[in-house]
Design a protein around this motif. Structure first.
Motif, PDB file in Angstrom:
ATOM      1  N   SER A   1       0.798  -1.238   0.000  1.00 49.82           N
ATOM      2  CA  SER A   1       0.000   0.000   0.000  1.00 49.82           C
ATOM      3  C   SER A   1       0.825   1.279   0.000  1.00 49.82           C
ATOM      4  O   SER A   1       0.293   2.358   0.264  1.00 49.82           O
ATOM      5  N   HIS A   2       2.122   1.175  -0.318  1.00 47.98           N
ATOM      6  CA  HIS A   2       2.955   2.354  -0.509  1.00 47.98           C
ATOM      7  C   HIS A   2       3.085   2.676  -2.000  1.00 47.98           C
ATOM      8  O   HIS A   2       2.602   1.929  -2.862  1.00 47.98           O
ATOM      9  N   ALA A   3       3.794   3.765  -2.281  1.00 44.64           N
ATOM     10  CA  ALA A   3       4.016   4.167  -3.670  1.00 44.64           C
ATOM     11  C   ALA A   3       5.258   3.508  -4.276  1.00 44.64           C
ATOM     12  O   ALA A   3       5.638   3.830  -5.398  1.00 44.64           O
ATOM     13  N   ASP A   4       5.897   2.587  -3.544  1.00 46.44           N
ATOM     14  CA  ASP A   4       7.160   1.997  -4.005  1.00 46.44           C
ATOM     15  C   ASP A   4       7.051   1.395  -5.408  1.00 46.44           C
ATOM     16  O   ASP A   4       7.850   1.700  -6.305  1.00 46.44           O
ATOM     17  N   TYR A   5       6.074   0.518  -5.593  1.00 43.94           N
ATOM     18  CA  TYR A   5       5.938  -0.198  -6.864  1.00 43.94           C
ATOM     19  C   TYR A   5       5.540   0.753  -7.998  1.00 43.94           C
ATOM     20  O   TYR A   5       6.155   0.761  -9.069  1.00 43.94           O
ATOM     21  N   THR A   6       4.528   1.552  -7.776  1.00 42.25           N
ATOM     22  CA  THR A   6       4.045   2.442  -8.838  1.00 42.25           C
ATOM     23  C   THR A   6       5.091   3.487  -9.198  1.00 42.25           C
ATOM     24  O   THR A   6       5.265   3.845 -10.365  1.00 42.25           O
TER      25      THR A   6
ATOM     26  N   LYS B   1       6.826   3.844 -12.856  1.00 44.24           N
ATOM     27  CA  LYS B   1       6.636   5.085 -13.608  1.00 44.24           C
ATOM     28  C   LYS B   1       7.959   5.728 -13.984  1.00 44.24           C
ATOM     29  O   LYS B   1       8.158   6.134 -15.133  1.00 44.24           O
ATOM     30  N   TYR B   2       8.904   5.834 -13.023  1.00 42.84           N
ATOM     31  CA  TYR B   2      10.117   6.605 -13.242  1.00 42.84           C
ATOM     32  C   TYR B   2      11.369   5.756 -13.458  1.00 42.84           C
ATOM     33  O   TYR B   2      12.396   6.277 -13.893  1.00 42.84           O
ATOM     34  N   GLY B   3      11.295   4.478 -13.104  1.00 41.98           N
ATOM     35  CA  GLY B   3      12.465   3.625 -13.269  1.00 41.98           C
ATOM     36  C   GLY B   3      13.519   3.828 -12.201  1.00 41.98           C
ATOM     37  O   GLY B   3      14.610   3.264 -12.277  1.00 41.98           O
ATOM     38  N   ILE B   4      13.205   4.622 -11.202  1.00 42.50           N
ATOM     39  CA  ILE B   4      14.120   4.906 -10.090  1.00 42.50           C
ATOM     40  C   ILE B   4      13.283   5.416  -8.927  1.00 42.50           C
ATOM     41  O   ILE B   4      12.240   6.042  -9.127  1.00 42.50           O
ATOM     42  N   ARG B   5      13.733   5.105  -7.716  1.00 38.43           N
ATOM     43  CA  ARG B   5      13.028   5.645  -6.548  1.00 38.43           C
ATOM     44  C   ARG B   5      14.003   5.788  -5.387  1.00 38.43           C
ATOM     45  O   ARG B   5      15.007   5.075  -5.302  1.00 38.43           O
ATOM     46  N   ASP B   6      13.700   6.723  -4.518  1.00 36.93           N
ATOM     47  CA  ASP B   6      14.437   6.911  -3.278  1.00 36.93           C
ATOM     48  C   ASP B   6      13.693   6.117  -2.213  1.00 36.93           C
ATOM     49  O   ASP B   6      12.613   6.499  -1.769  1.00 36.93           O
ATOM     50  N   TYR B   7      14.247   4.957  -1.842  1.00 34.56           N
ATOM     51  CA  TYR B   7      13.571   4.070  -0.901  1.00 34.56           C
ATOM     52  C   TYR B   7      13.616   4.575   0.533  1.00 34.56           C
ATOM     53  O   TYR B   7      12.948   4.033   1.416  1.00 34.56           O
ATOM     54  N   ARG B   8      14.412   5.610   0.813  1.00 31.71           N
ATOM     55  CA  ARG B   8      14.554   6.107   2.181  1.00 31.71           C
ATOM     56  C   ARG B   8      13.316   6.905   2.590  1.00 31.71           C
ATOM     57  O   ARG B   8      13.200   8.087   2.314  1.00 31.71           O
ATOM     58  N   GLY B   9      12.389   6.237   3.207  1.00 27.98           N
ATOM     59  CA  GLY B   9      11.194   6.922   3.684  1.00 27.98           C
ATOM     60  C   GLY B   9      10.240   7.350   2.593  1.00 27.98           C
ATOM     61  O   GLY B   9       9.339   8.150   2.833  1.00 27.98           O
ATOM     62  N   GLY B  10      10.438   6.829   1.379  1.00 26.54           N
ATOM     63  CA  GLY B  10       9.546   7.181   0.281  1.00 26.54           C
ATOM     64  C   GLY B  10      10.026   8.337  -0.566  1.00 26.54           C
ATOM     65  O   GLY B  10       9.415   8.662  -1.576  1.00 26.54           O
ATOM     66  N   GLY B  11      11.129   8.990  -0.141  1.00 26.01           N
ATOM     67  CA  GLY B  11      11.667  10.078  -0.954  1.00 26.01           C
ATOM     68  C   GLY B  11      10.661  11.187  -1.174  1.00 26.01           C
ATOM     69  O   GLY B  11      10.095  11.751  -0.234  1.00 26.01           O
TER      70      GLY B  11
END
Length: 358
Positions: free
Chosen positions: A105-110, A114-124
């Protein structure tokens, strides 16, 4: 990434990530000579800051705002107001175990897709810490609106199944800040606090409802088609993290009534047109009618819970994962000033737009 700005004339553009160096923003549309009361702005940030009570995250951020431009001798100059709040108490190591994991239920997967990269530290960027910029802009919007006699007051009206069963007109809203859950009724507040604490001890989370009242808004805010006042208020509220619903006036309750029961009849009070009731929540045809504007914002249970859950990782493997870190068991107490801030930004923007018509 687009859509980092909100507003037309009174406009906030925010920047920053939860575990980056800072969060900040640029505010446009502040009228020249508006008094910028930095103590008031800081007091609004203090209402949102983490670590303020036993039922909020213990992350210890002082959230001191630093203004960079647009203010001279305590007044707005009319140029863009830039500001920054430095992050001080990040614990990025708490997120090392989920760098390749999609939290339920977080935005991690989406975000990753969408962007091909994410900041996993607290959701960025998708972290609720971004809302700190909204509180600064909302505080300045409040200062502008106060000069017009317009006030905005939000409060917690429901936590889980514990409901504040009183109309806002029967409440003393000045009591909202007298308890840590920000409910203006002390007996209901005690029940809410005890329930949130029980949920926290069980490493779970709970949602609820924040209600908001806008008083002394003038007639004429909003437009009758795509820029309806309730539509932009809805957009503002639904842009807040964890918000799942918005209604104004009687909202969905109006579906149970006949037209004869729901209509607000007009009458004259001196030379002012008033309504005998206010079931439409101060907005008719998308335009404010001069009565109190009131609405409700529904928040889901925060998705970050400290118990083991089933999920998948970036390689598509089904795994079990446990989130670490410091998190709110209930977002509502800290979300009250965020709801007020987004309401203030929205009303200030409509007020400025409306000045062009008159």
């Amino acid at each position: 990434m687009s859509a980092n700005s909100f507003g037309t004339l009174f406009k906030l553009t925010s920047f920053g990530e939860s575990h980056g160096k800072a969060v900040g923003g640029i505010i446009e549309g502040v009228l020249p000579n508006t008094i910028i009361d930095e103590d008031f702005i800081q007091s609004e940030l203090n209402r949102r800051r983490p670590g303020q009570s036993a039922i909020t995250t213990p992350r210890d951020e002082k959230d001191r705002v630093e203004f960079l431009s647009g203010i001279f001798e305590g007044k707005a100059t009319g140029t863009p107001i830039a500001f920054v709040i430095w992050n001080k108490d990040q614990r990025s190591k708490d997120y090392g175990n989920i760098a390749d994991v999609y939290r339920p239920s977080h935005a991690d997967y989406t975000y990753q897709r969408k962007y091909g990269i994410r900041d996993y530290r607290g959701g960025g960027r998708s972290s609720a810490r971004e809302t700190i910029a909204r509180v600064v802009a909302g505080a300045i919007a409040k200062l502008m609106l106060q000069q017009q006699g317009i006030t905005i007051h939000a409060f917690t009206s429901k936590v889980g199944s514990i409901q504040l069963d009183k109309d806002y007109t029967a409440l003393d809203l000045s009591n909202t800040e007298n308890n840590i859950v920000r409910c203006p009724d002390s007996d209901t507040a005690d029940k809410m606090i005890n329930y949130i604490d029980d949920v926290r001890k069980n490493k779970d989370s709970v949602g609820g409802i924040i209600s908001c009242v806008i008083k002394n808004a003038p007639v004429g805010l909003g437009d009758p088609v795509f820029n309806k006042l309730h539509a932009t208020l809805g957009q503002a509220m639904l842009s807040i993290n964890a918000v799942k619903g918005f209604d104004y006036g009687l909202g969905f309750g109006a579906t149970e009534l006949k037209g004869s029961e729901h209509n607000d009849e007009f009458y004259m009070e001196g030379d002012r047109v008033r309504t005998k009731t206010n079931r439409s929540g101060g907005i008719q045809g998308g335009i404010s009618n001069g009565e109190d504007i009131y609405f409700n914002v529904a928040f889901k249970p925060i998705a970050t819970i400290l118990m083991e859950q089933n999920t998948v990782n970036k390689d598509g493997e089904e795994i079990k994962s446990t989130t670490q870190g410091r998190h709110d068991p209930c977002v509502l107490p800290r979300a009250v000033p965020i709801v007020e801030a987004m309401a203030a930004i929205t009303i200030a923007d409509h007020w400025l737009v409306n000045k062009m018509y008159r």
